[in-house]
Write a protein that holds these residues in place. Structure first.
Motif, mmCIF file in Angstrom:
data_model
loop_
_atom_site.group_PDB
_atom_site.id
_atom_site.type_symbol
_atom_site.label_atom_id
_atom_site.label_comp_id
_atom_site.label_asym_id
_atom_site.label_seq_id
_atom_site.Cartn_x
_atom_site.Cartn_y
_atom_site.Cartn_z
ATOM 1 N N GLN A 103 10.680 8.237 10.406
ATOM 2 C CA GLN A 103 10.724 7.272 9.105
ATOM 3 C C GLN A 103 9.484 7.952 7.859
ATOM 4 O OE1 GLN A 103 12.911 5.331 7.589
ATOM 5 N NE2 GLN A 103 14.507 6.699 9.302
ATOM 6 N N ARG A 104 8.797 8.926 8.136
ATOM 7 C CA ARG A 104 7.128 9.205 7.776
ATOM 8 C C ARG A 104 7.496 9.191 6.328
ATOM 9 N NH1 ARG A 104 3.418 11.350 9.891
ATOM 10 N NH2 ARG A 104 3.300 13.208 8.708
ATOM 11 N N GLN A 105 8.828 10.271 5.889
ATOM 12 C CA GLN A 105 8.431 10.066 4.170
ATOM 13 C C GLN A 105 8.477 9.055 3.609
ATOM 14 O OE1 GLN A 105 11.003 13.541 3.702
ATOM 15 N NE2 GLN A 105 9.819 14.995 3.647
ATOM 16 N N LYS A 106 9.364 8.027 4.005
ATOM 17 C CA LYS A 106 10.179 7.209 3.273
ATOM 18 C C LYS A 106 9.395 5.897 3.471
ATOM 19 C CE LYS A 106 13.146 2.962 3.386
ATOM 20 N NZ LYS A 106 14.543 2.827 4.269
ATOM 21 N N LYS A 107 8.189 5.938 4.679
ATOM 22 C CA LYS A 107 7.298 5.534 4.265
ATOM 23 C C LYS A 107 6.480 5.655 3.610
ATOM 24 C CE LYS A 107 8.101 2.873 9.325
ATOM 25 N NZ LYS A 107 7.558 3.203 10.581
ATOM 26 N N ALA A 108 5.598 7.268 3.748
ATOM 27 C CA ALA A 108 4.123 8.019 3.006
ATOM 28 C C ALA A 108 5.256 7.546 1.133
ATOM 29 C CB ALA A 108 4.430 8.272 2.718
ATOM 30 N N PHE A 109 6.835 7.663 1.751
ATOM 31 C CA PHE A 109 6.585 7.880 -0.745
ATOM 32 C C PHE A 109 6.593 5.870 -0.909
ATOM 33 C CE2 PHE A 109 10.285 6.348 -3.775
ATOM 34 C CZ PHE A 109 9.522 7.249 -4.266
ATOM 35 N N THR A 110 7.095 4.503 0.102
ATOM 36 C CA THR A 110 6.767 3.074 0.336
ATOM 37 C C THR A 110 5.398 2.631 -0.502
ATOM 38 O OG1 THR A 110 9.067 2.894 1.186
ATOM 39 C CG2 THR A 110 8.667 1.559 0.545
ATOM 40 N N ALA A 111 4.480 2.937 0.008
ATOM 41 C CA ALA A 111 3.334 3.396 0.010
ATOM 42 C C ALA A 111 2.589 3.279 -1.416
ATOM 43 C CB ALA A 111 2.313 3.490 1.466
ATOM 44 N N TYR A 112 3.092 4.365 -1.617
ATOM 45 C CA TYR A 112 2.719 5.305 -2.845
ATOM 46 C C TYR A 112 3.881 4.479 -4.027
ATOM 47 C CZ TYR A 112 2.871 8.543 -6.631
ATOM 48 O OH TYR A 112 3.176 8.905 -7.878
ATOM 49 N N ILE A 113 5.111 3.885 -4.313
ATOM 50 C CA ILE A 113 5.494 3.578 -5.095
ATOM 51 C C ILE A 113 4.089 1.877 -4.766
ATOM 52 C CG2 ILE A 113 7.681 2.086 -5.496
ATOM 53 C CD1 ILE A 113 7.179 5.313 -6.435
ATOM 54 N N GLU A 114 4.409 1.840 -4.122
ATOM 55 C CA GLU A 114 3.959 -0.008 -4.127
ATOM 56 C C GLU A 114 2.740 0.465 -4.926
ATOM 57 O OE1 GLU A 114 1.645 -2.861 -0.646
ATOM 58 O OE2 GLU A 114 3.521 -2.280 -0.021
ATOM 59 N N ALA A 115 1.460 1.722 -4.545
ATOM 60 C CA ALA A 115 0.403 1.586 -5.615
ATOM 61 C C ALA A 115 0.735 1.632 -5.823
ATOM 62 C CB ALA A 115 -0.804 2.297 -4.560
ATOM 63 N N ALA A 116 1.801 2.837 -6.692
ATOM 64 C CA ALA A 116 1.889 2.959 -8.070
ATOM 65 C C ALA A 116 2.191 0.890 -9.110
ATOM 66 C CB ALA A 116 2.890 3.910 -8.788
ATOM 67 N N VAL A 117 3.175 0.750 -8.725
ATOM 68 C CA VAL A 117 3.656 -0.401 -9.389
ATOM 69 C C VAL A 117 2.529 -1.558 -9.350
ATOM 70 C CG1 VAL A 117 4.837 -2.258 -8.847
ATOM 71 C CG2 VAL A 117 5.623 -0.490 -8.958
ATOM 72 N N LEU A 118 1.425 -1.596 -8.417
ATOM 73 C CA LEU A 118 0.128 -2.826 -8.398
ATOM 74 C C LEU A 118 -1.075 -1.861 -9.289
ATOM 75 C CD1 LEU A 118 -0.212 -3.200 -4.871
ATOM 76 C CD2 LEU A 118 0.659 -5.244 -6.461
#
Length: 128
Positions: free
Chosen positions: A67-82
């Motif tokens: 799930q590497r790609q999904k986890k990296a993308f999720t972390a990116y989206i979280e940072a973008a929202v914050l």
């Protein structure tokens, strides 16, 4: 000369902003005073802290994780929202559910699949 895959990130962020506006999200505790140098400085510092946290989170994703790609993308989206709505939002009830919903919707969109994979791979590569 190669094109930086993260140049595609603005299109993804534009979609994210649109989804957040549709959901009625707004910055919490943010004062809407334009042109204040202190606010700009504080925002920049906050964004730098979020970027450091993003890099740290991505470094902890194991190389053999399916799930590497999904986890990296999720972390990116979280940072973008914050970055958009304020880092205090991370402590709000339902924040992580909201991030999961946003990511699931974006990952389900075939038109974004290649761009998301490219951004995730670039994030993973630069966090080594």
């Amino acid at each position: 000369m190669s094109v930086d895959p993260l140049q595609r990130a603005p299109a993804i962020l534009a979609l994210l902003r649109q989804q957040l506006r549709t959901a009625g999200a707004s910055p919490r505790g943010a004062k809407q005073v334009a042109g204040k140098p202190a606010q700009t400085s504080a925002r920049k510092k906050s964004e730098q802290e979020l970027e450091k946290k993003l890099v740290a989170r991505i470094k902890f994703i194991k190389p053999d994780d399916p799930q590497r790609q999904k986890k990296a993308f999720t972390a990116y989206i979280e940072a973008a929202v914050l970055a958009e709505l304020g880092s205090g939002l991370v402590n709000e009830a339902g924040f992580h559910d909201m991030i999961d919903t946003i990511c699931a919707q974006m990952l389900a969109e075939p038109a974004l699949a290649q761009d998301i994979a490219t951004v995730a791979d670039q994030l993973l590569a630069t966090s080594r």
